[in-house]
Write a protein that holds these residues in place. Structure first.
Motif, PDB file in Angstrom:
ATOM      1  N   UNK A 158       0.840  -1.197   0.000  1.00  0.00           N
ATOM      2  CA  UNK A 158       0.000   0.000   0.000  1.00  0.00           C
ATOM      3  C   UNK A 158       0.874   1.246   0.000  1.00  0.00           C
ATOM      4  N   UNK A 159       0.642   2.167  -0.935  1.00  0.00           N
ATOM      5  CA  UNK A 159       1.466   3.375  -0.999  1.00  0.00           C
ATOM      6  C   UNK A 159       1.178   4.327   0.160  1.00  0.00           C
ATOM      7  N   UNK A 160       2.243   4.822   0.749  1.00  0.00           N
ATOM      8  CA  UNK A 160       2.168   5.813   1.819  1.00  0.00           C
ATOM      9  C   UNK A 160       3.172   6.909   1.464  1.00  0.00           C
ATOM     10  N   UNK A 161       2.649   8.115   1.271  1.00  0.00           N
ATOM     11  CA  UNK A 161       3.479   9.215   0.803  1.00  0.00           C
ATOM     12  C   UNK A 161       3.527  10.287   1.878  1.00  0.00           C
ATOM     13  N   UNK A 162       4.741  10.596   2.328  1.00  0.00           N
ATOM     14  CA  UNK A 162       4.943  11.577   3.392  1.00  0.00           C
ATOM     15  C   UNK A 162       5.574  12.830   2.797  1.00  0.00           C
ATOM     16  N   UNK A 188      -2.618   7.090 -10.553  1.00  0.00           N
ATOM     17  CA  UNK A 188      -2.023   5.750 -10.486  1.00  0.00           C
ATOM     18  C   UNK A 188      -2.974   4.746  -9.843  1.00  0.00           C
ATOM     19  N   UNK A 189      -3.722   5.178  -8.826  1.00  0.00           N
ATOM     20  CA  UNK A 189      -4.713   4.295  -8.200  1.00  0.00           C
ATOM     21  C   UNK A 189      -5.718   3.803  -9.239  1.00  0.00           C
ATOM     22  N   UNK A 190      -6.224   4.729 -10.047  1.00  0.00           N
ATOM     23  CA  UNK A 190      -7.215   4.374 -11.068  1.00  0.00           C
ATOM     24  C   UNK A 190      -6.601   3.484 -12.150  1.00  0.00           C
ATOM     25  N   UNK A 191      -5.401   3.837 -12.592  1.00  0.00           N
ATOM     26  CA  UNK A 191      -4.737   3.093 -13.666  1.00  0.00           C
ATOM     27  C   UNK A 191      -4.377   1.675 -13.235  1.00  0.00           C
ATOM     28  N   UNK A 192      -3.861   1.550 -12.016  1.00  0.00           N
ATOM     29  CA  UNK A 192      -3.368   0.241 -11.545  1.00  0.00           C
ATOM     30  C   UNK A 192      -4.373  -0.504 -10.675  1.00  0.00           C
ATOM     31  N   UNK A 193      -5.483   0.161 -10.384  1.00  0.00           N
ATOM     32  CA  UNK A 193      -6.542  -0.413  -9.533  1.00  0.00           C
ATOM     33  C   UNK A 193      -5.980  -0.902  -8.205  1.00  0.00           C
ATOM     34  N   UNK A 194      -5.276  -0.017  -7.550  1.00  0.00           N
ATOM     35  CA  UNK A 194      -4.655  -0.332  -6.270  1.00  0.00           C
ATOM     36  C   UNK A 194      -5.451   0.292  -5.135  1.00  0.00           C
ATOM     37  N   UNK A 195      -5.054  -0.037  -3.917  1.00  0.00           N
ATOM     38  CA  UNK A 195      -5.624   0.623  -2.745  1.00  0.00           C
ATOM     39  C   UNK A 195      -5.302   2.108  -2.809  1.00  0.00           C
ATOM     40  N   UNK A 196      -6.142   2.895  -2.135  1.00  0.00           N
ATOM     41  CA  UNK A 196      -5.865   4.332  -2.057  1.00  0.00           C
ATOM     42  C   UNK A 196      -4.573   4.569  -1.300  1.00  0.00           C
ATOM     43  N   UNK A 197      -3.831   5.519  -1.773  1.00  0.00           N
ATOM     44  CA  UNK A 197      -2.601   5.903  -1.081  1.00  0.00           C
ATOM     45  C   UNK A 197      -2.960   6.608   0.218  1.00  0.00           C
ATOM     46  N   UNK A 198      -2.088   6.471   1.181  1.00  0.00           N
ATOM     47  CA  UNK A 198      -2.185   7.226   2.428  1.00  0.00           C
ATOM     48  C   UNK A 198      -1.188   8.364   2.344  1.00  0.00           C
TER      49      UNK A 198
END
Length: 142
Positions: free
Chosen positions: A45-49, A72-82
């Motif tokens: 899961x992406x976490x951006x600080x 990127x979430x939409x393109x890769x269908x990943x969990x939402x970044x925090x």
């Protein structure tokens, strides 16, 4: 994956214990921000600080990074970044609060306790107090 984006070295305070070194103004280019966001999506899961000097001085960069993450979430269908931002709190305003509230943001405000302790080291660039502004902004944000 957790990625810290150091948006700039510039800051609006003149703290006696600043470990950031000389406060030079060199914003991170958007191309590098985009690469850092992409890296955050590479594992787990992406976490951006967001960090810096004072990251709210680069609020447009924060908004661009969040938009990039959503793409990127939409393109890769990943969990939402925090997201997380560490700020000295002096610049926190209604626009920031609305943005952080609408996104999954942790907002970390650095404050050195009571007024006397805070102002002993966390002075504005003109040598004055920063405590009242931080407290006022925190009360508004809450």
């Amino acid at each position: 994956m957790e990625v810290t984006i150091f948006l700039n070295h510039v800051c609006n305070l003149d703290c006696s214990y600043c470990y950031n070194g000389r406060k030079f103004d060199s914003p991170m280019p958007i191309q590098i921000i985009e690469k850092a966001v992409d890296l955050a999506f590479s594992k787990g899961r992406p976490c951006i600080l967001f960090f810096g000097g004072e990251p709210l001085l680069e609020f447009e960069g924060i908004k661009k990074a969040v938009a990039c993450a959503h793409a990127l979430e939409a393109k890769r269908r990943t969990e939402r970044a925090l997201f997380s931002v560490t700020t000295n709190g002096t610049l926190l305003n209604p626009e920031h609060v609305r943005f952080f509230r609408d996104e999954p943001f942790n907002v970390i405000v650095s404050i050195d306790g009571c007024k006397e302790a805070h102002d002993a080291n966390r002075r504005s660039t003109d040598g004055g107090s920063s405590f009242e502004q931080v407290v006022e902004n925190l009360n508004f944000a809450l």
